[in-house]
Design a protein around this motif. Structure first.
Motif, PDB file in Angstrom:
ATOM      1  N   LEU A  93       0.815  -1.160   0.028  1.00 50.35           N
ATOM      2  CA  LEU A  93       0.093  -0.023   0.044  1.00 50.35           C
ATOM      3  C   LEU A  93       0.921   1.234   0.036  1.00 50.35           C
ATOM      4  N   GLN A  94       2.129   1.305   0.718  1.00 51.24           N
ATOM      5  CA  GLN A  94       2.647   2.470   0.822  1.00 51.24           C
ATOM      6  C   GLN A  94       3.560   2.655  -0.510  1.00 51.24           C
ATOM      7  N   ALA A  95       3.845   1.433  -1.009  1.00 51.39           N
ATOM      8  CA  ALA A  95       4.588   1.632  -2.271  1.00 51.39           C
ATOM      9  C   ALA A  95       3.877   1.855  -3.657  1.00 51.39           C
ATOM     10  N   LEU A  96       2.617   1.722  -3.586  1.00 53.45           N
ATOM     11  CA  LEU A  96       1.763   1.934  -4.740  1.00 53.45           C
ATOM     12  C   LEU A  96       1.833   3.256  -5.419  1.00 53.45           C
ATOM     13  N   PRO A  97       1.943   3.442  -6.641  1.00 57.15           N
ATOM     14  CA  PRO A  97       2.183   4.559  -7.394  1.00 57.15           C
ATOM     15  C   PRO A  97       0.984   5.361  -7.593  1.00 57.15           C
ATOM     16  N   LEU A  98       0.187   5.474  -6.586  1.00 60.30           N
ATOM     17  CA  LEU A  98      -1.024   6.408  -6.769  1.00 60.30           C
ATOM     18  C   LEU A  98      -1.452   6.483  -5.401  1.00 60.30           C
ATOM     19  N   PRO A  99      -2.415   7.310  -5.180  1.00 55.71           N
ATOM     20  CA  PRO A  99      -2.733   7.684  -3.750  1.00 55.71           C
ATOM     21  C   PRO A  99      -3.851   6.720  -3.307  1.00 55.71           C
ATOM     22  N   VAL A 100      -3.606   6.415  -1.949  1.00 49.93           N
ATOM     23  CA  VAL A 100      -4.662   5.302  -1.530  1.00 49.93           C
ATOM     24  C   VAL A 100      -5.323   5.984  -0.098  1.00 49.93           C
ATOM     25  N   ILE A 101      -6.589   5.933  -0.268  1.00 46.41           N
ATOM     26  CA  ILE A 101      -7.508   6.534   0.778  1.00 46.41           C
ATOM     27  C   ILE A 101      -8.272   5.234   1.462  1.00 46.41           C
ATOM     28  N   ALA A 102      -7.964   5.199   2.815  1.00 49.43           N
ATOM     29  CA  ALA A 102      -8.739   4.437   3.947  1.00 49.43           C
ATOM     30  C   ALA A 102     -10.152   5.273   4.197  1.00 49.43           C
ATOM     31  N   ALA A 103     -11.277   4.637   4.018  1.00 53.24           N
ATOM     32  CA  ALA A 103     -12.514   5.086   4.332  1.00 53.24           C
ATOM     33  C   ALA A 103     -12.968   4.132   5.495  1.00 53.24           C
ATOM     34  N   VAL A 104     -12.707   4.842   6.781  1.00 49.87           N
ATOM     35  CA  VAL A 104     -13.076   3.880   8.012  1.00 49.87           C
ATOM     36  C   VAL A 104     -14.576   3.887   8.472  1.00 49.87           C
ATOM     37  N   ASN A 105     -15.229   2.913   8.343  1.00 49.78           N
ATOM     38  CA  ASN A 105     -16.796   3.019   8.786  1.00 49.78           C
ATOM     39  C   ASN A 105     -16.564   2.149   9.985  1.00 49.78           C
ATOM     40  N   GLY A 106     -17.041   2.558  11.206  1.00 50.96           N
ATOM     41  CA  GLY A 106     -17.156   1.715  12.313  1.00 50.96           C
ATOM     42  C   GLY A 106     -15.835   1.417  12.907  1.00 50.96           C
ATOM     43  N   ILE A 107     -15.581   0.051  13.340  1.00 51.86           N
ATOM     44  CA  ILE A 107     -14.521  -0.223  14.120  1.00 51.86           C
ATOM     45  C   ILE A 107     -13.269  -0.338  13.327  1.00 51.86           C
ATOM     46  N   ALA A 108     -12.220  -0.278  13.672  1.00 49.57           N
ATOM     47  CA  ALA A 108     -10.749  -0.273  13.198  1.00 49.57           C
ATOM     48  C   ALA A 108     -10.082  -0.872  14.193  1.00 49.57           C
ATOM     49  N   ALA A 109      -9.738  -1.938  14.264  1.00 51.67           N
ATOM     50  CA  ALA A 109      -9.011  -2.746  15.497  1.00 51.67           C
ATOM     51  C   ALA A 109      -7.831  -3.459  15.168  1.00 51.67           C
ATOM     52  N   GLY A 110      -6.886  -3.523  15.894  1.00 51.33           N
ATOM     53  CA  GLY A 110      -5.954  -4.462  15.767  1.00 51.33           C
ATOM     54  C   GLY A 110      -5.154  -3.996  14.256  1.00 51.33           C
ATOM     55  N   ALA A 111      -4.839  -5.092  13.728  1.00 49.32           N
ATOM     56  CA  ALA A 111      -4.123  -4.965  12.393  1.00 49.32           C
ATOM     57  C   ALA A 111      -5.074  -3.908  11.179  1.00 49.32           C
ATOM     58  N   GLY A 112      -6.424  -4.254  11.591  1.00 47.02           N
ATOM     59  CA  GLY A 112      -7.328  -3.409  10.947  1.00 47.02           C
ATOM     60  C   GLY A 112      -7.091  -1.722  11.022  1.00 47.02           C
ATOM     61  N   ALA A 113      -6.635  -1.412  12.302  1.00 49.34           N
ATOM     62  CA  ALA A 113      -6.437  -0.145  12.501  1.00 49.34           C
ATOM     63  C   ALA A 113      -5.065   0.412  11.968  1.00 49.34           C
ATOM     64  N   ASN A 114      -4.429  -0.667  11.859  1.00 50.80           N
ATOM     65  CA  ASN A 114      -2.860  -0.242  11.402  1.00 50.80           C
ATOM     66  C   ASN A 114      -3.085  -0.185   9.795  1.00 50.80           C
ATOM     67  N   LEU A 115      -3.941  -0.997   9.149  1.00 49.92           N
ATOM     68  CA  LEU A 115      -4.050  -1.022   7.611  1.00 49.92           C
ATOM     69  C   LEU A 115      -4.578   0.603   7.500  1.00 49.92           C
ATOM     70  N   ALA A 116      -5.722   0.801   8.016  1.00 45.93           N
ATOM     71  CA  ALA A 116      -6.135   2.246   7.861  1.00 45.93           C
ATOM     72  C   ALA A 116      -5.095   3.337   7.826  1.00 45.93           C
ATOM     73  N   LEU A 117      -4.018   3.210   8.901  1.00 44.52           N
ATOM     74  CA  LEU A 117      -3.230   4.277   9.077  1.00 44.52           C
ATOM     75  C   LEU A 117      -1.898   4.205   8.045  1.00 44.52           C
ATOM     76  N   ALA A 118      -1.735   2.802   7.564  1.00 41.59           N
ATOM     77  CA  ALA A 118      -0.795   2.741   6.481  1.00 41.59           C
ATOM     78  C   ALA A 118      -1.341   3.523   5.241  1.00 41.59           C
ATOM     79  N   CYS A 119      -2.289   3.697   4.793  1.00 44.29           N
ATOM     80  CA  CYS A 119      -3.084   4.309   3.631  1.00 44.29           C
ATOM     81  C   CYS A 119      -2.242   5.760   3.685  1.00 44.29           C
ATOM     82  N   ASP A 120      -2.481   6.403   2.317  1.00 40.79           N
ATOM     83  CA  ASP A 120      -1.669   7.749   2.465  1.00 40.79           C
ATOM     84  C   ASP A 120      -2.741   8.731   3.210  1.00 40.79           C
ATOM     85  N   ILE A 121      -4.074   8.620   3.081  1.00 42.80           N
ATOM     86  CA  ILE A 121      -4.966   9.540   3.592  1.00 42.80           C
ATOM     87  C   ILE A 121      -6.153   8.803   4.347  1.00 42.80           C
ATOM     88  N   THR A 122      -6.261   8.953   5.618  1.00 45.88           N
ATOM     89  CA  THR A 122      -7.352   8.282   6.314  1.00 45.88           C
ATOM     90  C   THR A 122      -8.675   9.164   6.565  1.00 45.88           C
TER      91      THR A 122
END
Length: 260
Positions: A93-122
């Protein structure tokens, strides 16, 4: 391709791809099958030459991390699970040559939270929340959590979240600088698509270089970072989009960027 654990939609006009984690009955927690499908979907997104990606979850949650009900016979060595699945996903996700947006609906827990944070814009719905739930089962934050949290919100807050496992509201996450923006629940899908469409019109080659430079800054010395900026700027200065951007500025018109 037909997927079971995710959905992939590509808007040909805006060139925006949306990947939806699709195990709503399990709060979109990860299985090996979901990881494999997500890898294929990211290949599909890149091959389609999309110019922005939205990552979101179906139902009442974004992602609850790893499904703890391991598949029968599956490898339960957590280090192997992380090495084979979560770490490659975050790096991808961090190396993708395009912008990555996480759209977080509801709970983001554990690795799910950090997956959202690894995107370019949350982006996060107002009712959503983030929780570093690892300590509740005797683990540490993974999927980049021990790096992303202290860099964004400082060591005191990062340790507090990791050690207590307390839930952090979307509004508090925005106030602390952990995420980009909070929007009303009903507005989240449209806001994510609107932002993705806007970014898809931007010089995505430059966006890819910005991502590379920002991530490198966490390990580079100041002198190394100055050299990297010089090298990337040299490359971008020879690009079509730079020439188009300058021409559009001089001619007082909107630029037509092509990502090259």
């Amino acid at each position: 391709m037909v997927y079971e654990a995710i959905r992939v939609d590509v808007d040909a006009s805006s060139r925006v791809a949306t990947i939806t984690l699709n195990r709503p009955d399990k709060l979109n927690s990860f299985t090996r099958k979901m990881h494999a499908e997500l890898r294929s979907a990211l290949d599909e997104v890149e091959a389609a030459k999309t110019r922005a990606l939205v990552l979101t979850g179906a139902g009442r949650g974004f992602c609850a991390g790893q499904d703890l009900a391991f598949e029968p016979g599956a490898e339960t060595d957590l280090g192997a699970l992380i090495d084979e699945n979560f770490n490659p996903l975050v790096r991808r996700l961090q190396a993708l040559p395009l912008p990555v947006i996480a759209a977080v609906n509801g709970i983001a827990a554990g690795a799910g939270a950090n997956l959202a944070l690894a995107c370019d814009i949350t982006l996060a719905a107002r009712s959503s929340s983030f929780v570093q739930s690892f300590v509740k089962i005797g683990l540490i934050p993974d999927s980049g959590g021990t790096a992303l949290l202290p860099r964004r919100i400082g060591m005191a807050r990062a340790l507090g979240l990791a050690i207590t496992g307390d839930k952090l509201s979307a509004e508090q996450a925005q106030q602390w600088g952990l995420i980009w923006q909070v929007v009303e629940d009903a507005d989240l899908p449209a806001a994510a698509q609107q932002l993705a469409a806007q970014l898809a019109q931007q010089p995505t080659k430059a966006i890819a270089a910005i991502k590379r430079a920002m991530h490198a800054s966490t390990v580079n010395s100041f002198d190394q970072q100055l050299d990297l900026e010089r090298d990337l700027q040299r490359e971008l200065g020879a690009s079509h989009d730079f020439a188009e951007g300058v021409a559009a500025f001089i001619e007082k018109r909107s630029a037509r960027f092509e990502g090259r």
